[in-house]
Structures are given as structure tokens and as C-alpha cells.
Design an enzyme around this catalytic site. Structure first.
Site, PDB file in Angstrom:
ATOM      1  N   LYS A  11       7.316  88.950  76.413  1.00  0.00           N
ATOM      2  CA  LYS A  11       8.442  88.275  77.073  1.00  0.00           C
ATOM      3  C   LYS A  11       8.165  88.079  78.575  1.00  0.00           C
ATOM      4  O   LYS A  11       7.252  88.693  79.141  1.00  0.00           O
ATOM      5  CB  LYS A  11       9.717  89.088  76.822  1.00  0.00           C
ATOM      6  CG  LYS A  11      10.133  89.110  75.341  1.00  0.00           C
ATOM      7  CD  LYS A  11      11.466  89.839  75.138  1.00  0.00           C
ATOM      8  CE  LYS A  11      11.912  89.797  73.687  1.00  0.00           C
ATOM      9  NZ  LYS A  11      13.229  90.469  73.486  1.00  0.00           N
ATOM     10  N   PHE A  59      25.530  88.998  74.552  1.00  0.00           N
ATOM     11  CA  PHE A  59      24.287  88.989  75.321  1.00  0.00           C
ATOM     12  C   PHE A  59      23.507  87.680  75.185  1.00  0.00           C
ATOM     13  O   PHE A  59      22.436  87.535  75.769  1.00  0.00           O
ATOM     14  CB  PHE A  59      23.400  90.175  74.911  1.00  0.00           C
ATOM     15  CG  PHE A  59      23.000  90.190  73.454  1.00  0.00           C
ATOM     16  CD1 PHE A  59      21.877  89.503  73.010  1.00  0.00           C
ATOM     17  CD2 PHE A  59      23.746  90.903  72.517  1.00  0.00           C
ATOM     18  CE1 PHE A  59      21.510  89.523  71.679  1.00  0.00           C
ATOM     19  CE2 PHE A  59      23.379  90.921  71.171  1.00  0.00           C
ATOM     20  CZ  PHE A  59      22.264  90.225  70.763  1.00  0.00           C
ATOM     21  N   ARG A  87       6.459  96.707  65.115  1.00  0.00           N
ATOM     22  CA  ARG A  87       7.743  97.217  65.612  1.00  0.00           C
ATOM     23  C   ARG A  87       7.607  98.681  66.055  1.00  0.00           C
ATOM     24  O   ARG A  87       8.266  99.107  67.015  1.00  0.00           O
ATOM     25  CB  ARG A  87       8.848  97.003  64.582  1.00  0.00           C
ATOM     26  CG  ARG A  87       9.175  95.501  64.460  1.00  0.00           C
ATOM     27  CD  ARG A  87      10.446  95.216  63.701  1.00  0.00           C
ATOM     28  NE  ARG A  87      11.639  95.690  64.353  1.00  0.00           N
ATOM     29  CZ  ARG A  87      12.436  94.950  65.131  1.00  0.00           C
ATOM     30  NH1 ARG A  87      12.146  93.682  65.387  1.00  0.00           N
ATOM     31  NH2 ARG A  87      13.519  95.470  65.656  1.00  0.00           N
ATOM     32  N   THR A  93      14.697  98.585  70.171  1.00  0.00           N
ATOM     33  CA  THR A  93      15.191  97.418  70.909  1.00  0.00           C
ATOM     34  C   THR A  93      15.751  97.830  72.260  1.00  0.00           C
ATOM     35  O   THR A  93      15.487  97.181  73.279  1.00  0.00           O
ATOM     36  CB  THR A  93      16.282  96.700  70.081  1.00  0.00           C
ATOM     37  OG1 THR A  93      15.751  96.392  68.794  1.00  0.00           O
ATOM     38  CG2 THR A  93      16.745  95.433  70.771  1.00  0.00           C
ATOM     39  N   ARG A 104       7.996  98.991  74.809  1.00  0.00           N
ATOM     40  CA  ARG A 104       9.287  98.873  75.487  1.00  0.00           C
ATOM     41  C   ARG A 104       9.534 100.044  76.431  1.00  0.00           C
ATOM     42  O   ARG A 104      10.110  99.870  77.510  1.00  0.00           O
ATOM     43  CB  ARG A 104      10.389  98.701  74.445  1.00  0.00           C
ATOM     44  CG  ARG A 104      10.395  97.260  73.895  1.00  0.00           C
ATOM     45  CD  ARG A 104      11.191  97.119  72.651  1.00  0.00           C
ATOM     46  NE  ARG A 104      11.470  95.702  72.330  1.00  0.00           N
ATOM     47  CZ  ARG A 104      11.969  95.282  71.183  1.00  0.00           C
ATOM     48  NH1 ARG A 104      12.239  96.153  70.227  1.00  0.00           N
ATOM     49  NH2 ARG A 104      12.207  94.000  70.981  1.00  0.00           N
ATOM     50  N   ASN A 114      13.301  93.451  77.542  1.00  0.00           N
ATOM     51  CA  ASN A 114      12.635  94.573  76.867  1.00  0.00           C
ATOM     52  C   ASN A 114      11.191  94.276  76.453  1.00  0.00           C
ATOM     53  O   ASN A 114      10.657  94.889  75.527  1.00  0.00           O
ATOM     54  CB  ASN A 114      13.482  95.058  75.683  1.00  0.00           C
ATOM     55  CG  ASN A 114      13.669  93.980  74.631  1.00  0.00           C
ATOM     56  OD1 ASN A 114      13.198  92.860  74.796  1.00  0.00           O
ATOM     57  ND2 ASN A 114      14.361  94.322  73.553  1.00  0.00           N
ATOM     58  N   HIS A 117       8.832  90.960  71.626  1.00  0.00           N
ATOM     59  CA  HIS A 117       9.547  90.626  70.395  1.00  0.00           C
ATOM     60  C   HIS A 117       8.608  90.807  69.222  1.00  0.00           C
ATOM     61  O   HIS A 117       7.416  90.522  69.325  1.00  0.00           O
ATOM     62  CB  HIS A 117      10.025  89.157  70.414  1.00  0.00           C
ATOM     63  CG  HIS A 117      10.480  88.679  69.055  1.00  0.00           C
ATOM     64  ND1 HIS A 117      11.751  88.898  68.586  1.00  0.00           N
ATOM     65  CD2 HIS A 117       9.803  88.056  68.051  1.00  0.00           C
ATOM     66  CE1 HIS A 117      11.848  88.411  67.353  1.00  0.00           C
ATOM     67  NE2 HIS A 117      10.680  87.892  67.006  1.00  0.00           N
ATOM     68  N   GLU A 128       9.469  82.501  61.907  1.00  0.00           N
ATOM     69  CA  GLU A 128       9.112  82.554  63.325  1.00  0.00           C
ATOM     70  C   GLU A 128       7.685  82.061  63.571  1.00  0.00           C
ATOM     71  O   GLU A 128       7.410  81.422  64.589  1.00  0.00           O
ATOM     72  CB  GLU A 128       9.297  83.977  63.850  1.00  0.00           C
ATOM     73  CG  GLU A 128      10.768  84.385  63.893  1.00  0.00           C
ATOM     74  CD  GLU A 128      10.989  85.828  64.330  1.00  0.00           C
ATOM     75  OE1 GLU A 128      12.160  86.213  64.450  1.00  0.00           O
ATOM     76  OE2 GLU A 128       9.999  86.574  64.553  1.00  0.00           O
TER      77      GLU A 128
HETATM   78  N1  UDP Z   1      19.518  92.122  73.181  1.00  0.00           N
HETATM   79  C1  UDP Z   1      20.314  92.354  74.294  1.00  0.00           C
HETATM   80  N2  UDP Z   1      21.428  93.153  74.136  1.00  0.00           N
HETATM   81  C2  UDP Z   1      21.794  93.681  72.939  1.00  0.00           C
HETATM   82  C3  UDP Z   1      20.969  93.428  71.814  1.00  0.00           C
HETATM   83  C4  UDP Z   1      19.835  92.641  71.972  1.00  0.00           C
HETATM   84  O1  UDP Z   1      20.047  91.887  75.391  1.00  0.00           O
HETATM   85  O2  UDP Z   1      22.814  94.385  72.855  1.00  0.00           O
HETATM   86  C5  UDP Z   1      18.330  91.249  73.342  1.00  0.00           C
HETATM   87  C6  UDP Z   1      17.013  92.030  73.420  1.00  0.00           C
HETATM   88  O3  UDP Z   1      16.131  91.320  74.292  1.00  0.00           O
HETATM   89  C7  UDP Z   1      16.524  91.967  71.987  1.00  0.00           C
HETATM   90  C8  UDP Z   1      16.957  90.552  71.576  1.00  0.00           C
HETATM   91  O4  UDP Z   1      18.231  90.386  72.222  1.00  0.00           O
HETATM   92  O5  UDP Z   1      15.126  92.152  71.882  1.00  0.00           O
HETATM   93  C9  UDP Z   1      17.104  90.331  70.096  1.00  0.00           C
HETATM   94  O6  UDP Z   1      17.893  91.360  69.551  1.00  0.00           O
HETATM   95  P1  UDP Z   1      17.542  92.033  68.140  1.00  0.00           P
HETATM   96  O7  UDP Z   1      18.731  92.859  67.735  1.00  0.00           O
HETATM   97  O8  UDP Z   1      17.089  90.965  67.185  1.00  0.00           O
HETATM   98  O9  UDP Z   1      16.367  93.048  68.477  1.00  0.00           O
HETATM   99  P2  UDP Z   1      14.772  92.998  68.278  1.00  0.00           P
HETATM  100  O10 UDP Z   1      14.505  92.449  66.902  1.00  0.00           O
HETATM  101  O11 UDP Z   1      14.218  92.151  69.391  1.00  0.00           O
HETATM  102  O12 UDP Z   1      14.334  94.439  68.416  1.00  0.00           O
END
Ligand code: UDP
Length: 142
Positions: A11, A59, A87, A93, A104, A114, A117, A128
Site C-alpha cells: 500500500k 472507513f 495473510r 488487519t 503490518r 496498514n 493487502h 482480485e
Molecule cells: N480498514 C479500516 N478500518 C477498519 C477496517 C478496515 O481502515 O475498521 C481498512 C484497512 O486498510 C483494511 C481494509 O480497510 O486493510 C480492508 O479491510 P478488510 O476487513 O477487508 O481487511 P484485510 O482483508 O485488508 O485484512
């Protein structure tokens, strides 16, 4: 255990702190192969479409602003259990909950910023990968 492909994004905050090499090294050290890669600066339309599942969440706007704030590095990783492995390497996350030594934990600046992705299932990985590599991914490694 199955050989899988997964979509990974470094990112904008991690690109800005010159961490592309450090992050890619972690994937390779874990046995994942980088089988496609491109660097690009996402438009608002692209970021909104990529994160369409989060449209309407509190968000969302901050996420789209962040993802369009600078270049990203997008790659396809391939290997045994690549989706879960990626992951694990990324960590939770919410970086406050990310295990020490994860991407992260080491490179995030906030919940939104964070650093990385990774696809969360075979279905999202296929969608994707096609989003960023519509021409398909076709490489042979020795
Ligand atoms: N995100 C955020 N606030 C939240 C949850 C998610 O800013 O409360 C952002 C964060 O950058 C995250 C992305 O949105 O990586 C996508 O969220 P997801 O739940 O899909 O998590 P990921 O698959 O990226 O771990």
C-alpha cells in the site's frame, strides 16, 4: 495443501517508506513466488471498485483517499497455501493486533494505513488477480 495464487498489494504508506524490497523479501523467504507484478497509482474509481465490498462503511472514504494517495505495488504470489501464508506474513488487519515480525506490525501507520493487502479466499483471489491482471498470469519457473 494446495498450490494457490493470491493477490498482494504493497500500500502507499509502505511504498512511501521505501519498503517494497523488504516486503517482497519476506514473501520470497517464506517460499512464495512473485509470478506477476506491476506498479501503479490507483484512481478513485479503481480504488472504489477494488474495495466495493466496503462501500458505505465508516472507513470507506478514508480507505479510498489513502489507497489513491501514492503509488502501490501489486503482485501475484504463488505457492503452497499462498492465501493463508500471505495473510500470516501480513499479520492482523488492525496493526495493534498484528503479531511481532509481521508486515503490518513493522510497516503499518494506522488501521487504514496498514501497509499491505492480501486476498482472503480462493474466490476473492481469482477476482482480485483478474482486476489487476486482466491479460492473465502466465509464467514458467525453473
Ligand atoms: N480498514 C479500516 N478500518 C477498519 C477496517 C478496515 O481502515 O475498521 C481498512 C484497512 O486498510 C483494511 C481494509 O480497510 O486493510 C480492508 O479491510 P478488510 O476487513 O477487508 O481487511 P484485510 O482483508 O485488508 O485484512
Amino acid at each position: 495443501m494446495a498450490v494457490e495464487q493470491t493477490l498482494s498489494i504493497i500500500k502507499p504508506n509502505a511504498v512511501a517508506k521505501n519498503a517494497i524490497g523488504a516486503i517482497l523479501s519476506r514473501f520470497e523467504a517464506a517460499g512464495l513466488r512473485i509470478i506477476a507484478a506491476r506498479m501503479l497509482h490507483l484512481s478513485k474509481e479503481q480504488a472504489s471498485a477494488f474495495y466495493a465490498i466496503h462501500q458505505g462503511k465508516p472507513f470507506f472514504d478514508e480507505l479510498v483517499d489513502f489507497m489513491t494517495s501514492g503509488p502501490v505495488m501489486v503482485q501475484v504470489l504463488e505457492g503452497q497455501d499462498a492465501i493463508a501464508k500471505n495473510r500470516d506474513i501480513m499479520g492482523a488487519t488492525n496493526p495493534a493486533q498484528a503479531a511481532p515480525g509481521t508486515i503490518r506490525a513493522d510497516f503499518a501507520d494506522s488501521f487504514t494505513e496498514n501497509a499491505a493487502h492480501g486476498s482472503d479466499s480462493p474466490e476473492t483471489a481469482a477476482t482480485e488477480i483478474a482486476f489487476f491482471f486482466p491479460e492473465g498470469v502466465c509464467v514458467r519457473t525453473r
